[in-house]
Design a protein around this motif. Sequence first.
Motif, PDB file in Angstrom:
ATOM      1  N   VAL A 106      -0.027  22.061 -32.744  1.00 17.58           N
ATOM      2  CA  VAL A 106      -0.030  21.033 -31.617  1.00 17.58           C
ATOM      3  C   VAL A 106      -1.557  20.970 -31.130  1.00 17.58           C
ATOM      4  O   VAL A 106      -2.064  20.027 -30.717  1.00 17.58           O
ATOM      5  N   PHE A 109      -3.508  18.151 -32.911  1.00 18.94           N
ATOM      6  CA  PHE A 109      -2.937  16.828 -32.120  1.00 18.94           C
ATOM      7  C   PHE A 109      -3.857  16.682 -31.095  1.00 18.94           C
ATOM      8  O   PHE A 109      -4.545  15.498 -30.778  1.00 18.94           O
ATOM      9  N   GLU A 110      -3.869  17.663 -30.308  1.00 23.07           N
ATOM     10  CA  GLU A 110      -4.638  17.413 -28.913  1.00 23.07           C
ATOM     11  C   GLU A 110      -6.276  17.398 -29.163  1.00 23.07           C
ATOM     12  O   GLU A 110      -6.560  16.482 -28.416  1.00 23.07           O
ATOM     13  N   GLU A 113      -6.627  13.625 -30.218  1.00 23.75           N
ATOM     14  CA  GLU A 113      -6.517  12.726 -28.832  1.00 23.75           C
ATOM     15  C   GLU A 113      -7.758  12.899 -28.064  1.00 23.75           C
ATOM     16  O   GLU A 113      -8.097  11.750 -27.877  1.00 23.75           O
ATOM     17  N   TYR A 137      -1.638   6.935 -32.269  1.00 24.11           N
ATOM     18  CA  TYR A 137      -0.462   6.416 -31.645  1.00 24.11           C
ATOM     19  C   TYR A 137       0.854   6.679 -32.545  1.00 24.11           C
ATOM     20  O   TYR A 137       1.975   6.825 -32.142  1.00 24.11           O
ATOM     21  N   SER A 139       1.279   8.790 -34.655  1.00 18.71           N
ATOM     22  CA  SER A 139       1.911  10.240 -34.613  1.00 18.71           C
ATOM     23  C   SER A 139       2.581  10.589 -33.546  1.00 18.71           C
ATOM     24  O   SER A 139       3.255  11.655 -33.568  1.00 18.71           O
ATOM     25  N   SER A 140       2.345   9.838 -32.454  1.00 21.27           N
ATOM     26  CA  SER A 140       3.078  10.327 -31.154  1.00 21.27           C
ATOM     27  C   SER A 140       4.248   9.404 -30.806  1.00 21.27           C
ATOM     28  O   SER A 140       4.789   9.162 -29.851  1.00 21.27           O
ATOM     29  N   GLN A 142       4.179   5.903 -30.740  1.00 28.92           N
ATOM     30  CA  GLN A 142       4.006   4.839 -29.790  1.00 28.92           C
ATOM     31  C   GLN A 142       3.566   3.646 -30.806  1.00 28.92           C
ATOM     32  O   GLN A 142       2.436   3.196 -31.151  1.00 28.92           O
ATOM     33  N   ARG A 330       6.877  19.638 -31.671  1.00 29.25           N
ATOM     34  CA  ARG A 330       6.784  18.455 -32.408  1.00 29.25           C
ATOM     35  C   ARG A 330       7.300  17.266 -31.792  1.00 29.25           C
ATOM     36  O   ARG A 330       6.568  16.330 -31.664  1.00 29.25           O
ATOM     37  N   ARG A 332       7.720  17.121 -28.566  1.00 35.95           N
ATOM     38  CA  ARG A 332       6.982  16.749 -27.463  1.00 35.95           C
ATOM     39  C   ARG A 332       5.826  15.583 -27.779  1.00 35.95           C
ATOM     40  O   ARG A 332       5.769  14.819 -26.580  1.00 35.95           O
ATOM     41  N   ILE A 333       5.325  15.628 -28.920  1.00 29.60           N
ATOM     42  CA  ILE A 333       4.525  14.817 -29.245  1.00 29.60           C
ATOM     43  C   ILE A 333       4.799  13.352 -29.433  1.00 29.60           C
ATOM     44  O   ILE A 333       4.538  12.293 -29.110  1.00 29.60           O
ATOM     45  N   ASN A 334       5.970  13.478 -30.273  1.00 32.16           N
ATOM     46  CA  ASN A 334       6.532  12.298 -30.824  1.00 32.16           C
ATOM     47  C   ASN A 334       8.145  12.472 -30.779  1.00 32.16           C
ATOM     48  O   ASN A 334       8.903  12.836 -31.620  1.00 32.16           O
TER      49      ASN A 334
END
Length: 431
Positions: A106, A109-110, A113, A137, A139-140, A142, A330, A332-334
């Motif tokens: 994670v 990913f941060e 971002e 977006y 990956s998350s 959106q 994971r 929580r991100i997507n």
Amino acid sequence: SETYDRESKDLLALQDDIARQVVNSLHVLLSPDSRAALSSATTVDPLAYDYYLRGRAYLRLPRDEANLKFAVELFRKAVARYAGFADAYAGLCDGFLGLYSVDRDVAHFESAESACHRALTLDRRSASVYIALGNLYRSSGQYEQAIAEFNAALSLNRSLPDAHLGLGDTYMEKSEPETAEQHYRTAIELQPNYWQALMSMGNFLFEIGRVGEAIPYYRRISELMPESETAFNNMGAAYFVTGDFERASVAWQRSLDLEPSSTAYANVASSEFFIGHYDRAISLYHKAVELAPEDYQQWGNLGDAYRHSEFGREMAEPMYRNAIRLAENRLRINPSDAGTLALAGHYCASIGDREQASKYIADASGLAPGNMYVHYNSATAWAALGEKEMALQALKRALASGYPWHIAKADANLKELRTLPQFEALKPRQP
């Protein structure tokens, strides 16, 4: 027709001068934004630009951990030389997202971002920035924002294969495979020998069950890049799913010889698992976990192997619990990742957590009602919970969507169903 005398450190400014001269000579009508872009001087440090180009070159190599780390380091050097270099921050975003896809950490990913948002604050006219944002977006989860960013990149340059690949991946995750396929094919048309476009197309065909069609794409990558362990890994998986175990074994061994990656060890371990060599599978899955300790799937694979080995559930449960914890990170991100939700359902069911397993399965099925892997993992979850009829129904949907019968028949996670007459009745009829 003109002569330009400049020092090497002024090469980027020289490019701007030539671009303006060409526009003026051809009397091209430009939009206000385009004219403003041409009139603004380029001040990127030449060495920073060199680092940036080398970083991009590494990103176009197979996305293994070593290449991605080299790319990230080069982009870091670029922004250290020139803090206002938006494209280098976009490269950092792409590099960190690549690492996140490899190891599921994670923190990566941060970092992606942070780099993406820095890129956007520096330059809103760069196509690479919009592509990086689109990937972030996507990956998350959106997806609509991701589509908007990829289309923004294409509005600046219609010939960007990576923007089409991003759109393909996004529409695939939105369960719109027809639209996804159009974008993958467009990317290949733009750059026929671009390995990432070929890989994306192969993976797409694999994902939707047209596995035989994926093999030529993987084979072409292995011809273009004979040192790519990823190409042989995926080709082995395709052979395995189509029932050609001998070719699968050869391809996977070639992959391991090139690079002993987590995925390569996991694939060889899975071949041992499906033929009932659980102790061998455990040893190989442990090697996979050592290389990717944040990858929930590898811990889940270990749980499966221990559950069906002589060690039993006592050793399996801590593996599953670690898999659940990492899968929830994971999610929580997507939270829209249907594949992760379905696997989390399988892990929860395997430790007897009926309530949480049922929730994960329902959420995954709602997000991806036509995904054969979601149906299949739902079947293994219901089987673990002793819900044989529900497991059979989920398996029936998976097989109808293209999941291979020979793998389902060999999977120890479905052994409770094999003695039922309804199980053999699910075997697809030969054409």
